[in-house]
Design a protein around this motif. Structure first.
Motif, PDB file in Angstrom:
ATOM      1  N   HIS A 273     -45.870   2.031  83.383  1.00 16.13           N
ATOM      2  CA  HIS A 273     -45.564   0.518  82.840  1.00 16.13           C
ATOM      3  C   HIS A 273     -46.625   0.212  82.004  1.00 16.13           C
ATOM      4  CE1 HIS A 273     -45.232  -4.003  83.231  1.00 16.13           C
ATOM      5  NE2 HIS A 273     -43.836  -3.817  83.451  1.00 16.13           N
ATOM      6  N   PRO A 274     -46.466  -0.747  80.956  1.00 13.35           N
ATOM      7  CA  PRO A 274     -47.579  -1.360  80.049  1.00 13.35           C
ATOM      8  C   PRO A 274     -48.856  -1.938  80.753  1.00 13.35           C
ATOM      9  CG  PRO A 274     -45.290  -1.698  78.923  1.00 13.35           C
ATOM     10  CD  PRO A 274     -45.218  -1.235  80.552  1.00 13.35           C
ATOM     11  N   MET A 275     -48.405  -2.757  81.752  1.00 12.11           N
ATOM     12  CA  MET A 275     -49.569  -3.241  82.770  1.00 12.11           C
ATOM     13  C   MET A 275     -50.388  -2.179  83.450  1.00 12.11           C
ATOM     14  SD  MET A 275     -47.850  -6.732  84.128  1.00 12.11           S
ATOM     15  CE  MET A 275     -49.270  -7.278  85.075  1.00 12.11           C
ATOM     16  N   THR A 276     -49.704  -1.168  84.010  1.00 10.96           N
ATOM     17  CA  THR A 276     -50.308  -0.035  84.595  1.00 10.96           C
ATOM     18  C   THR A 276     -51.213   0.617  83.339  1.00 10.96           C
ATOM     19  OG1 THR A 276     -48.343   0.324  85.884  1.00 10.96           O
ATOM     20  CG2 THR A 276     -50.012   2.052  85.941  1.00 10.96           C
ATOM     21  N   ALA A 277     -50.407   0.646  82.117  1.00  9.65           N
ATOM     22  CA  ALA A 277     -51.409   1.507  81.314  1.00  9.65           C
ATOM     23  C   ALA A 277     -52.508   0.773  80.890  1.00  9.65           C
ATOM     24  CB  ALA A 277     -50.280   1.809  79.989  1.00  9.65           C
TER      25      ALA A 277
END
Length: 202
Positions: A120-124
């Motif tokens: 996920h972008p927030m994880t990335a």
């Protein structure tokens, strides 16, 4: 809250912070200290405090928000991850304090991985911030974290442009510059250009 936002955009940070505190007091009285609206107002208050140069006050508010988010949602929720990584962790990194940011970013990343997904972008973004701090602390896992972060952003851009917040890439590029990681900054900026909306004429 709206009036405070307007004043913040005009540079009246002291008055904005005062109004955010008033709004926060009301919201907490009506909904409770750990309500999502209260957590949002704490972020707004922190932004006004930081803009006026009150780093200690900003950290205090963001740490309190992280505690309340964990209290309401538990350690494995994206709101908790955001309060940790995008709140306290980001602040400490902006202040060139990776030594204190590192464990907070690690906890935030775990929360994102468990509640969202590994790519996920927030994880990335959290993984990229962690990689920058690992590099600053000369930890061997830095390169792997940064490479994985960039690969997940690249995949997100291919799969769903609208689902990716491009300010995440801009923030990672800026932090990479700040910590002397020029190659990684360039790589994030290349992805930023890939995901930027094109003009109709193009």
């Amino acid at each position: 809250n709206n009036l405070a936002y307007l004043l913040r955009t005009r540079g009246a940070y002291e008055e904005a912070a005062s109004l955010y505190r008033d709004a926060l007091t009301i919201i907490q009285a009506v909904y409770g200290a750990d309500h999502p609206n209260a957590l949002m107002l704490m972020s707004n208050l922190a932004s006004a405090l930081y803009a006026r140069g009150d780093v200690d006050g900003t950290e205090q508010v963001l740490r309190e928000k992280a505690t309340l988010a964990r209290q309401r949602y538990g350690p494995a929720h994206w709101r908790t991850g955001s309060a940790l990584a995008s709140g306290v962790g980001r602040l400490l990194m902006n202040e060139n304090d990776c030594a204190r940011a590192l464990p907070i970013l690690q906890d935030g990343l775990v929360a994102f991985e468990q509640s969202l997904s590994a790519d996920h972008p927030m994880t990335a973004q959290a993984r990229g911030m962690l990689g920058i701090c690992l590099a600053d602390q000369q930890r061997p896992a830095a390169a792997a974290a940064l490479d994985t972060s960039r690969a997940h952003f690249e995949e997100a851009l291919r799969a769903n442009h609208a689902g990716l917040r491009l300010y995440m890439l801009n923030h990672l590029a800026r932090l990479s510059d700040q910590y002397g990681l020029a190659d990684h900054a360039a790589a994030y900026r290349a992805l930023l250009e890939t995901g930027r909306p094109r003009d109709a004429a193009e």
